[in-house]
Design a protein around this motif. Structure first.
Motif, mmCIF file in Angstrom:
data_model
loop_
_atom_site.group_PDB
_atom_site.id
_atom_site.type_symbol
_atom_site.label_atom_id
_atom_site.label_comp_id
_atom_site.label_asym_id
_atom_site.label_seq_id
_atom_site.Cartn_x
_atom_site.Cartn_y
_atom_site.Cartn_z
ATOM 1 N N GLY A 133 3.476 4.873 -11.300
ATOM 2 C CA GLY A 133 4.467 4.205 -12.130
ATOM 3 C C GLY A 133 5.195 3.057 -11.459
ATOM 4 O O GLY A 133 5.842 2.251 -12.125
ATOM 5 N N PHE A 134 5.108 2.961 -10.134
ATOM 6 C CA PHE A 134 5.803 1.879 -9.451
ATOM 7 C C PHE A 134 5.070 0.562 -9.649
ATOM 8 O O PHE A 134 3.872 0.471 -9.409
ATOM 9 C CB PHE A 134 5.905 2.153 -7.947
ATOM 10 N N PRO A 135 5.797 -0.463 -10.066
ATOM 11 C CA PRO A 135 5.159 -1.779 -10.170
ATOM 12 C C PRO A 135 4.897 -2.334 -8.770
ATOM 13 O O PRO A 135 5.548 -1.923 -7.804
ATOM 14 C CB PRO A 135 6.204 -2.623 -10.900
ATOM 15 N N LEU B 225 14.449 1.327 0.741
ATOM 16 C CA LEU B 225 14.061 0.129 1.474
ATOM 17 C C LEU B 225 12.806 0.472 2.255
ATOM 18 O O LEU B 225 12.794 1.450 3.014
ATOM 19 C CB LEU B 225 15.175 -0.306 2.431
ATOM 20 N N VAL B 226 11.745 -0.306 2.062
ATOM 21 C CA VAL B 226 10.483 -0.089 2.771
ATOM 22 C C VAL B 226 10.258 -1.301 3.669
ATOM 23 O O VAL B 226 10.164 -2.426 3.179
ATOM 24 C CB VAL B 226 9.297 0.072 1.792
ATOM 25 N N TRP C 226 9.403 -6.544 4.072
ATOM 26 C CA TRP C 226 10.191 -5.505 3.417
ATOM 27 C C TRP C 226 10.274 -5.708 1.908
ATOM 28 O O TRP C 226 10.034 -6.795 1.399
ATOM 29 C CB TRP C 226 11.599 -5.470 3.998
ATOM 30 N N THR C 227 10.625 -4.623 1.233
ATOM 31 C CA THR C 227 10.926 -4.648 -0.196
ATOM 32 C C THR C 227 11.953 -3.555 -0.462
ATOM 33 O O THR C 227 12.087 -2.610 0.313
ATOM 34 C CB THR C 227 9.672 -4.444 -1.070
ATOM 35 N N THR D 120 0.834 -1.201 0.000
ATOM 36 C CA THR D 120 0.000 0.000 0.000
ATOM 37 C C THR D 120 0.870 1.253 0.000
ATOM 38 O O THR D 120 0.598 2.206 -0.724
ATOM 39 C CB THR D 120 -0.950 0.008 1.220
ATOM 40 N N PHE D 121 1.916 1.239 0.800
ATOM 41 C CA PHE D 121 2.818 2.388 0.837
ATOM 42 C C PHE D 121 3.439 2.630 -0.541
ATOM 43 O O PHE D 121 3.447 3.756 -1.033
ATOM 44 C CB PHE D 121 3.921 2.178 1.879
ATOM 45 N N VAL D 122 3.926 1.580 -1.174
ATOM 46 C CA VAL D 122 4.574 1.733 -2.483
ATOM 47 C C VAL D 122 3.565 2.233 -3.521
ATOM 48 O O VAL D 122 3.881 3.116 -4.317
ATOM 49 C CB VAL D 122 5.236 0.416 -2.936
ATOM 50 N N ARG D 123 2.349 1.706 -3.511
ATOM 51 C CA ARG D 123 1.331 2.157 -4.472
ATOM 52 C C ARG D 123 1.014 3.632 -4.310
ATOM 53 O O ARG D 123 0.705 4.319 -5.278
ATOM 54 C CB ARG D 123 0.060 1.334 -4.312
#
Length: 135
Positions: A85-87, A119-120, A99-100, A77-80
């Motif tokens: 544009g983020f996959p 790093l998330v 983590w990712t 959810t954070f990355v989205r």
């Protein structure tokens, strides 16, 4: 932080001459995600001219039933929310954390100029920075 609460620790590796420049580069992202800088460190010994800036962000996810599922959702959810544009990232999970790593400089530089990777991490029920918060 309660046992069901999740907190994100986001670490940004950014090219900078000093701590002030590193923090300034990350400020738009910090504001965008309603985060708080908890650490900035010179990592030039590993990569010349690089700094690591760590921010914490509260997650809306709660670890009520499946801790692993909630941790993974918090990271995704954070990355989205960062950019369309983020996959969807591949997330590793080993409770109490998931983590990712985002390592597409073209996408990351839109958020943080000079950044190489992000790093998330999502943490459940523990302080991800072990109560050593600095401002």
């Amino acid at each position: 932080m309660g046992a069901e609460d999740l907190e994100l620790l986001v670490t940004i590796v950014v090219e900078a001459a000093d701590e002030q420049q590193a923090r300034a580069a990350c400020e738009p992202l910090v504001s965008r995600v309603a985060g708080r800088v908890v650490d900035a460190r010179d990592t030039s010994d590993e990569e010349p001219g690089c700094w690591s800036v760590a921010i914490t962000v509260a997650s809306d996810e709660k670890a009520t039933h499946s801790v692993s599922g909630a941790l993974g959702r918090a990271v995704r959810t954070f990355v989205r929310r960062l950019d369309d544009g983020f996959p969807t990232p591949r997330v590793q999970c080993e409770p109490p954390t998931a983590w990712t790593v985002l390592d597409d400089p073209d996408l990351i530089n839109v958020l943080v100029p000079g950044a190489e990777r992000i790093l998330v991490e999502a943490w459940a029920g523990v302080d991800p920075f072990w109560s050593k918060h600095a401002q």
